[in-house]
Design a protein around this motif. Sequence first.
Motif, PDB file in Angstrom:
ATOM      1  N   CYS A 155       4.156   4.064  -0.045  1.00  0.00           N
ATOM      2  CA  CYS A 155       3.499   4.583  -1.256  1.00  0.00           C
ATOM      3  C   CYS A 155       2.921   5.971  -1.009  1.00  0.00           C
ATOM      4  N   GLY A 156       2.343   6.168   0.167  1.00  0.00           N
ATOM      5  CA  GLY A 156       1.836   7.475   0.570  1.00  0.00           C
ATOM      6  C   GLY A 156       0.833   8.066  -0.407  1.00  0.00           C
ATOM      7  N   ASP A 160      -2.716   8.113  -4.879  1.00  0.00           N
ATOM      8  CA  ASP A 160      -3.769   8.883  -5.550  1.00  0.00           C
ATOM      9  C   ASP A 160      -3.409   9.228  -6.984  1.00  0.00           C
ATOM     10  N   ALA A 161      -2.136   9.060  -7.366  1.00  0.00           N
ATOM     11  CA  ALA A 161      -1.760   9.232  -8.767  1.00  0.00           C
ATOM     12  C   ALA A 161      -2.225   8.046  -9.601  1.00  0.00           C
ATOM     13  N   ALA A 282       0.903  -1.612  -6.723  1.00  0.00           N
ATOM     14  CA  ALA A 282       0.998  -0.150  -6.723  1.00  0.00           C
ATOM     15  C   ALA A 282       2.447   0.295  -6.558  1.00  0.00           C
ATOM     16  N   TRP A 283       3.164  -0.349  -5.643  1.00  0.00           N
ATOM     17  CA  TRP A 283       4.574   0.002  -5.439  1.00  0.00           C
ATOM     18  C   TRP A 283       5.370  -0.228  -6.716  1.00  0.00           C
ATOM     19  N   ASP A 284       5.154  -1.378  -7.352  1.00  0.00           N
ATOM     20  CA  ASP A 284       5.870  -1.674  -8.595  1.00  0.00           C
ATOM     21  C   ASP A 284       5.463  -0.716  -9.709  1.00  0.00           C
ATOM     22  N   PRO A 299      -2.589  -2.316 -10.519  1.00  0.00           N
ATOM     23  CA  PRO A 299      -3.035  -2.488  -9.132  1.00  0.00           C
ATOM     24  C   PRO A 299      -4.543  -2.395  -8.972  1.00  0.00           C
ATOM     25  N   LEU A 300      -5.219  -1.665  -9.869  1.00  0.00           N
ATOM     26  CA  LEU A 300      -6.666  -1.489  -9.733  1.00  0.00           C
ATOM     27  C   LEU A 300      -7.432  -2.782  -9.985  1.00  0.00           C
TER      28      LEU A 300
END
Length: 319
Positions: A155-156, A160-161, A282-284, A299-300
């Motif tokens: 995800c890297g 942050d997006a 988050a990945w999805d 994800p949050l």
Amino acid sequence: MAVYTHVPAEEMEALLERYGVGTLVSAKGIAEGVENSNYLVDTTEQRFILTLYEKRVDVADLPFFLALLDHLADKGLPVPRALADRNGTQLQTVAGRPACLIEFLQGVSVSHPTAAQAYATGEALGQMHAALADFDGQRANALGLEGWAALAQRCGADLDAIQPGLQARVQDELRYLADNWPGELPRSVVHADLFPDNVLMLGDKVSGIIDFYFAAQEVRAWDVAVTQAAWCFENDGTGFDADRAAALIAGYDASFGLSAAERAAFPALARGACLRFLLTRAWDWLNTPADALVTRKDPLAFLRRLDFYRDAVPETLGL
């Protein structure tokens, strides 16, 4: 559950013919979930779920999953078997994907569980863990501690997006869990994804446990932590429900039980549960195709749960 792959009616009719279960009446894609393509299939004789296994599911793992379902069903647990066709074959190929025709179980997935339903779910989870004591299938957990670190790296900075500073927060949590993960606790095959939408209820009774496609060997009590994190908050990750949490633990204790060491480690296990779902969501969120018939999940909602468990003590969690 989701729909990524379209199945023509003609191909579905040909599949049903191999089973001898009547002719096709209707087939409706199921949009919930994110893993596989699923259809609710009605024939002139009965109802089924058709599951097509998408890219995240390794075909080599399917014999493990099918054996697991058969084992639990043989033990009397309410899990749906993958049906065998007239030739005794469970695993099919449909629309170019590996697929299974699966028993349909009565019941509904609740969106706002009660404490009584949480108790029943905890009890069913304990019964499942007891039934798995003599299951000899083997599958490593690709979404354990090492898998979380690898997924965070993939995800890297895109994390942050989703929320500014999320990448650093995830790295902090990975460091904490690497130093504090209770890997010495008893291990077994676990469900690893026992959300309310993977439990079917008839009133306050569990009528079905479904979607075992993350099942693997892991610290057994982590399965309880995953379930509590899934069942005992509002959908947005706020509003921890202490009554529901205590009821779930009480149900599990009634059928299997947590040791003193597992209770002491529970906050760390719960933090690991939250990080796992934060990262996969988050990945999805970052990679789901725009045209997929699938509901992306926030994800949050698991970052908020993670923040709660970071400050929690076992007594707060119904332990």
